[in-house]
Design a protein around this motif. Structure first.
Motif, PDB file in Angstrom:
ATOM      1  N   ARG A  34       0.700  -1.263   0.034  1.00 34.39           N
ATOM      2  CA  ARG A  34       0.038   0.094  -0.074  1.00 34.39           C
ATOM      3  C   ARG A  34       0.974   1.360   0.043  1.00 34.39           C
ATOM      4  N   MET A  35       2.039   1.300   0.687  1.00 34.93           N
ATOM      5  CA  MET A  35       2.728   2.299   0.649  1.00 34.93           C
ATOM      6  C   MET A  35       3.505   2.636  -0.488  1.00 34.93           C
ATOM      7  N   ASP A  36       3.629   1.354  -1.402  1.00 33.44           N
ATOM      8  CA  ASP A  36       4.297   1.658  -2.710  1.00 33.44           C
ATOM      9  C   ASP A  36       3.542   2.120  -3.677  1.00 33.44           C
ATOM     10  N   GLU A  37       2.053   1.750  -3.377  1.00 33.96           N
ATOM     11  CA  GLU A  37       1.089   2.585  -4.262  1.00 33.96           C
ATOM     12  C   GLU A  37       1.035   4.015  -4.095  1.00 33.96           C
ATOM     13  N   MET A  38       0.936   4.428  -2.803  1.00 32.78           N
ATOM     14  CA  MET A  38       0.932   5.729  -2.310  1.00 32.78           C
ATOM     15  C   MET A  38       2.234   6.538  -2.876  1.00 32.78           C
ATOM     16  N   LYS A  39       3.319   5.951  -2.991  1.00 33.39           N
ATOM     17  CA  LYS A  39       4.509   6.633  -3.419  1.00 33.39           C
ATOM     18  C   LYS A  39       4.430   6.816  -4.985  1.00 33.39           C
ATOM     19  N   LEU A  40       3.777   5.634  -5.548  1.00 34.87           N
ATOM     20  CA  LEU A  40       3.557   6.056  -7.016  1.00 34.87           C
ATOM     21  C   LEU A  40       2.615   7.082  -7.491  1.00 34.87           C
ATOM     22  N   SER A  41       1.616   7.185  -6.513  1.00 32.04           N
ATOM     23  CA  SER A  41       0.562   8.211  -6.748  1.00 32.04           C
ATOM     24  C   SER A  41       1.402   9.523  -6.564  1.00 32.04           C
ATOM     25  N   ILE A  42       2.120   9.722  -5.264  1.00 28.65           N
ATOM     26  CA  ILE A  42       2.887  10.748  -5.289  1.00 28.65           C
ATOM     27  C   ILE A  42       3.655  11.133  -6.300  1.00 28.65           C
ATOM     28  N   ALA A  43       4.526  10.268  -6.936  1.00 30.26           N
ATOM     29  CA  ALA A  43       5.404  10.617  -7.964  1.00 30.26           C
ATOM     30  C   ALA A  43       4.721  10.824  -9.271  1.00 30.26           C
ATOM     31  N   LYS A  44       3.477  10.487  -9.526  1.00 33.27           N
ATOM     32  CA  LYS A  44       2.676  10.994 -10.588  1.00 33.27           C
ATOM     33  C   LYS A  44       2.111  12.385 -10.478  1.00 33.27           C
ATOM     34  N   LEU A  45       1.874  12.566  -9.338  1.00 37.32           N
ATOM     35  CA  LEU A  45       1.240  14.102  -8.961  1.00 37.32           C
ATOM     36  C   LEU A  45       2.447  15.022  -9.040  1.00 37.32           C
ATOM     37  N   GLU A  46       3.482  14.599  -8.634  1.00 40.20           N
ATOM     38  CA  GLU A  46       4.960  15.395  -8.700  1.00 40.20           C
ATOM     39  C   GLU A  46       4.995  15.801 -10.223  1.00 40.20           C
ATOM     40  N   GLN A  47       4.911  14.820 -11.052  1.00 44.24           N
ATOM     41  CA  GLN A  47       5.326  14.866 -12.285  1.00 44.24           C
ATOM     42  C   GLN A  47       4.167  15.951 -13.032  1.00 44.24           C
ATOM     43  N   SER A  48       2.938  15.708 -12.692  1.00 40.64           N
ATOM     44  CA  SER A  48       2.036  16.709 -13.249  1.00 40.64           C
ATOM     45  C   SER A  48       2.341  18.159 -12.723  1.00 40.64           C
ATOM     46  N   ILE A  49       2.577  18.196 -11.613  1.00 43.86           N
ATOM     47  CA  ILE A  49       3.086  19.481 -11.109  1.00 43.86           C
ATOM     48  C   ILE A  49       4.083  20.150 -11.892  1.00 43.86           C
ATOM     49  N   GLU A  50       5.042  19.415 -11.951  1.00 43.29           N
ATOM     50  CA  GLU A  50       6.330  20.081 -12.944  1.00 43.29           C
ATOM     51  C   GLU A  50       5.814  20.369 -14.284  1.00 43.29           C
TER      52      GLU A  50
END
Length: 97
Positions: free
Chosen positions: A60-76
């Motif tokens: 579950r933590m890995d899934e959250m990390k992936l979601s956060i990474a996607k959001l960071e890319q979208s922000i960039e």
């Protein structure tokens, strides 16, 4: 109050105090019930985590990390687009930022 007197007048004189003490007992009981419910839910969560094991939690933590990474890319990407828009608009208006 002397022994043998009728207690009813004392209750009438101190009705406010008695109501206040009863209300306090009710409030303390409600607080205790809320605390008991909280700790029961907490114990259920801990039990669930123990049953499922650490692998489930890590997944579950890995899934959250992936979601956060996607959001960071979208922000960039959004920041880059905003910079481009700002550059184009400042060029057209001949403004030096």
């Amino acid at each position: 109050m002397v022994a043998g007197e009728n207690p009813k007048p004392w209750f009438k004189e101190n009705a406010t105090l008695i109501y206040f003490l009863v209300a306090q007992l009710i409030a303390i009981g409600a607080g205790a019930a809320t605390t008991l419910a909280y700790f029961t839910r907490l114990e259920n969560r801990v039990h669930t985590m123990e049953v499922r094991g650490a692998a489930y939690t890590v997944a579950r933590m890995d899934e959250m990390k992936l979601s956060i990474a996607k959001l960071e890319q979208s922000i960039e990407k959004n920041e880059d687009q905003i910079k481009l828009i700002r550059e184009v608009m400042t060029r057209r208006l001949n403004i030096n930022p």
